[in-house]
Write an enzyme that holds these catalytic residues in place. Structure first.
Site, PDB file in Angstrom:
ATOM      1  N   ASP A 141     -17.737   3.166  -7.580  1.00 54.84           N
ATOM      2  CA  ASP A 141     -16.660   3.673  -6.738  1.00 54.84           C
ATOM      3  C   ASP A 141     -16.681   5.198  -6.797  1.00 54.84           C
ATOM      4  O   ASP A 141     -16.222   5.797  -7.761  1.00 54.84           O
ATOM      5  CB  ASP A 141     -15.309   3.134  -7.213  1.00 54.84           C
ATOM      6  CG  ASP A 141     -14.182   3.452  -6.243  1.00 54.84           C
ATOM      7  OD1 ASP A 141     -14.399   4.278  -5.344  1.00 54.84           O
ATOM      8  OD2 ASP A 141     -13.094   2.882  -6.382  1.00 54.84           O
ATOM      9  N   TYR A 192       0.837  -1.212   0.000  1.00 55.00           N
ATOM     10  CA  TYR A 192       0.000   0.000   0.000  1.00 55.00           C
ATOM     11  C   TYR A 192       0.869   1.258   0.000  1.00 55.00           C
ATOM     12  O   TYR A 192       0.937   1.960  -0.975  1.00 55.00           O
ATOM     13  CB  TYR A 192      -0.938  -0.025   1.203  1.00 55.00           C
ATOM     14  CG  TYR A 192      -1.955   1.088   1.200  1.00 55.00           C
ATOM     15  CD1 TYR A 192      -3.083   0.996   0.404  1.00 55.00           C
ATOM     16  CD2 TYR A 192      -1.781   2.220   1.973  1.00 55.00           C
ATOM     17  CE1 TYR A 192      -4.020   2.017   0.378  1.00 55.00           C
ATOM     18  CE2 TYR A 192      -2.711   3.252   1.961  1.00 55.00           C
ATOM     19  CZ  TYR A 192      -3.833   3.141   1.162  1.00 55.00           C
ATOM     20  OH  TYR A 192      -4.755   4.160   1.137  1.00 55.00           O
ATOM     21  N   SER A 205      -6.366   1.000  -4.377  1.00 52.24           N
ATOM     22  CA  SER A 205      -6.527   2.409  -4.033  1.00 52.24           C
ATOM     23  C   SER A 205      -5.184   3.123  -4.151  1.00 52.24           C
ATOM     24  O   SER A 205      -4.629   3.204  -5.240  1.00 52.24           O
ATOM     25  CB  SER A 205      -7.131   2.526  -2.627  1.00 52.24           C
ATOM     26  OG  SER A 205      -7.641   3.800  -2.410  1.00 52.24           O
TER      27      SER A 205
END
Length: 728
Positions: free
Chosen positions: A658, A496, A576
């Site tokens: 989204d 991430y 993301s």
């Protein structure tokens, strides 16, 4: 973190999907040279309109040929359907995907029970019998009888209406709950009488990034909301000017009392709490996704009192822990990147009078709670959880013994209780809930799941490697016992690296299926997270974002050099902000990976702030509107750095609802990558319908997503899935 995007321009399929996919399977013709053969093996993608749009930004000419895909037009919708069908056709051709589905389903099918919370005489907890689309909220009273309070599975036929939050009144009698449709961040809040199950008439709309917080008298709730989107596009219009309201039960939302707004600061957001004894309304005021916050409060015992600006400067993070009358306790990183606990007496709140209760240590503080007149502190030591108990004066009382190396969620409890709950798990151990009793100073198991595998058959170990600049980075590696380091093991590298989000061990039954397939699951803790405090976070922000990418590439190189795997068996996956990382992996180091999966990613770094809540991320990334920040963003923006060359197999993943990382990011990036792909590996899209950024996704949809990910990786590694996958 999160974003989201809209639809775009046209596409006609020049060849049928069968012909296009068949070209990828064609045999070698002796008379063809390598260039001709490569051309013959390339997929024929849906046609995407390409425009000559070039704009000048701070004196630099920037092409944006797929800008039209940002618009929600019939042409865009047609293009999306074609890309969706094209991706589905490719995935459907991979043999034995059902074996992956079956193994993940088998592993997923166990009862899951959350840590409980208590209000009044009632105890509440979530339970999922194994494969239910959504977990059910239960209540248990003094009589020990449990009953379901709210079953989200009954809110929609396909499980795409999800529970987004709950708030039980202090007396345990009324439930406020929020729901979101198809994964959207927009929530609608409603109310239920817990004893009778009767739904009340009250309904609250246009809520995003806020819960409902009860007043002490149980007469109503405080909450924050936005005005309805003026542009009419609820999934893409930008969101500004959040306001704090009070809703009294039995009244219409239009009558709600405006408590606080800040029209001169449209980017302020409000986290709301009410102190445990009900005397204060507490406002934690954020600005974008910046960890730093302001802190205001208002007396609720004096109805005409004004909001007091206790901490006005945006200089540090201040997390309210609780209060003893006028003395407020906070976790903060002010002059302490690893965190500390301080006390502020609101009667004399000058900074010179602030008291340090628990000073900063070498390990960052993860969570703190005030329980039974003690401070219970969760630390991270090299990413792994630790739990310690202190007096309110800061004297250490004891460390809580944990069952192994993993992650601690919690502590969960109240100042008025003499016990608390915490949840322990690791990559190979499912979530187990424990109760710590201050009377005995010991923990006991409250809920331990029964799973269809033996954790002792697996290994989860921590290693360390050096990044490009010499920084020491930790990484967790999980695999089946008996693994041979021969450089041939299929490996999934997940990461991430941003927004101060720590990649601590986290159990997923789908990961066990990957290990059963013979795979390695690797998770490095990149800079940009908070695994080593705020300094670790800041080392991956703004113009230092390249550090995050370099940390990731070094993790891949370590796995190869240590003979865990090689580049033909190495897959990259992130979601993301992690999707942005994947975009950088594809464009900067395509030779390192056999397959890359950017999921719901932020991929256009020059325009992300122009949609929904994207403006909030400028506190992490910077903004292309600022001349001094533009060069760094352009230098790594995945969409703007695709060039004509050979790329690894790529599956760009997004969802039509989204509204955080809007799908237009994925649309534009996939279109550019398909156009520039010079190699023979596929570039496909996986576009989910009736889904959002990820929260609230029903179980069946999660299982199918993991199965597609694993199948795509296996195919890209040149491997054939077995007909059955077992724990052997």
């Amino acid at each position: 973190m999160a974003l989201r995007f809209r639809l775009a321009k046209q596409g006609l399929l020049v060849a049928t999907l069968g012909m296009a996919l068949g070209a990828c399977q064609s045999g070698n013709a002796p008379e063809q040279n390598s260039t001709e053969q490569a051309s013959a093996n390339k997929l024929v993608y849906p046609v995407t309109q390409k425009d000559d749009l070039v704009e000048t930004i701070h004196g630099v000419a920037v092409a944006d040929p797929y800008r039209h895909l940002e618009a929600n037009t019939p042409e865009t919708e047609a293009w999306v359907k074609e890309q969706q069908a094209f991706g589905q056709a490719y995935l459907a051709k991979i043999p034995n995907k059902q074996a992956v589905v079956d193994r993940i389903t088998e592993l997923w099918n166990y009862e899951k029970v959350s840590a409980p919370f208590e209000n009044g005489d009632n105890q509440f907890y979530y339970r999922n019998d194994g494969l239910q689309a959504q977990s059910v909220l239960y209540v248990k009273g003094l009589d020990g009888v449990e009953k379901p309070v709210l079953d989200p599975n009954k809110l929609s036929a396909d499980g795409t209406v999800a529970l987004s939050g709950v708030a039980v009144s202090n007396d345990g009698k009324i439930l406020a709950y929020g729901v979101s449709n198809s994964g959207s961040d927009w929530q609608q809040w409603q109310f239920v009488d817990i004893a009778t199950g009767k739904k009340l008439a009250d309904e609250l709309k246009w809520i995003k990034f806020s819960s409902a917080v009860w007043d002490k008298e149980n007469q109503g709730v405080f909450y924050a909301r936005y005005d309805a989107p003026a542009g009419g596009d609820v999934l893409a219009d930008v969101n500004f000017n959040q306001k704090v309201y009070y809703h009294k039960l039995g009244t219409d939302q239009r009558q709600d009392l405006l408590i606080y707004e800040r029209p001169q600061n449209k980017d302020w957001g409000f986290g709301i709490e009410v102190s445990e004894k009900g005397e204060y309304l507490l406002l934690s005021i954020s600005q974008g996704t910046d960890k730093r916050n302001r802190f205001f409060y208002k007396s609720l015992f004096e109805p005409k009192s004004q909001v007091v600006e206790l901490i006005l400067n945006l200089e540090a993070e201040y997390e309210f822990l609780g209060n003893d009358g006028s003395v407020f306790y906070f976790k903060t990183d002010l002059d302490a990147p690893n965190g500390k606990v301080i006390a502020i007496d609101t009667r004399n709140s000058d900074k010179s009078q602030w008291q340090t209760i628990i000073p900063e240590s070498t390990d960052p503080i993860n969570n703190v709670a005030i329980i039974n007149d003690h401070l219970v502190v969760s630390y991270l030591h090299d990413v792994l959880g630790q739990l310690s108990i202190y007096s309110m004066g800061g004297q250490k009382r004891q460390d809580v013994a944990l069952p192994g190396q993993g992650n601690v969620a919690g502590p969960f409890g109240k100042a008025s209780k003499d016990y608390f709950y915490y949840v322990f798990n690791s990559y190979i151990q499912p979530e187990t809930t424990y109760k710590f009793d201050f009377k005995t100073a010991e923990s006991s198991v409250i809920a331990k799941p029964k799973v269809s595998f033996n954790p002792d058959d697996y290994v989860s170990e921590q290693v360390f490697y050096r990044s490009k600049d010499g920084t020491r980075v930790p990484m967790m590696l999980s695999y089946k016992k008996g693994l041979v380091k021969n450089g041939q093991n299929p490996t999934l590298l997940y990461a991430y690296g941003g927004f101060a989000i720590s990649m601590t061990p986290r159990f997923s039954p789908a990961n066990i299926a990957w290990l059963d397939m013979g795979g390695i699951y690797a998770v490095p803790s990149l800079r940009g997270g908070a695994e080593y405090g705020e300094s670790w976070h800041q080392a991956g922000m703004f113009d230092k974002k390249q550090n995050v990418f370099d940390d990731y590439f070094a993790a891949a190189e370590y796995l190869v050099s240590e003979k865990y795997t090689n580049s033909t068996k190495l897959g990259a996956y992130g979601r993301s902000n992690g999707g942005l990382l994947m975009g950088a992996a594809v464009t900067q180091r395509p030779e390192l990976f056999a397959a890359v999966l950017p999921a719901v990613g932020v991929l256009d770094m020059l325009r992300f702030h122009k949609f929904t809540i994207g403006w909030a991320w400028t506190s992490e990334y910077g903004s292309a509107d600022k001349a001094d920040q533009f060069p760094a963003l352009l230098a790594y923006s995945p969409y703007h750095n695709v060039k004509a060359q050979a790329y690894p197999a790529t599956m760009v993943m997004t969802a039509d609802h989204d509204d955080r990382v809007v799908p237009l990011h994925s649309f534009k990036f996939a279109a550019m990558l398909q156009d520039k792909q010079q190699g023979t590996e596929p570039v496909i899209m996986r576009i989910e319908s009736n889904a959002g950024h990820g929260a609230g996704k029903p179980t069946a949809m999660k299982i199918d997503e993991f199965a597609d990910i694993y199948s795509f990786l296996w195919q890209s590694f040149g491997l054939t899935l077995p007909q059955t996958i077992e724990n052997n």
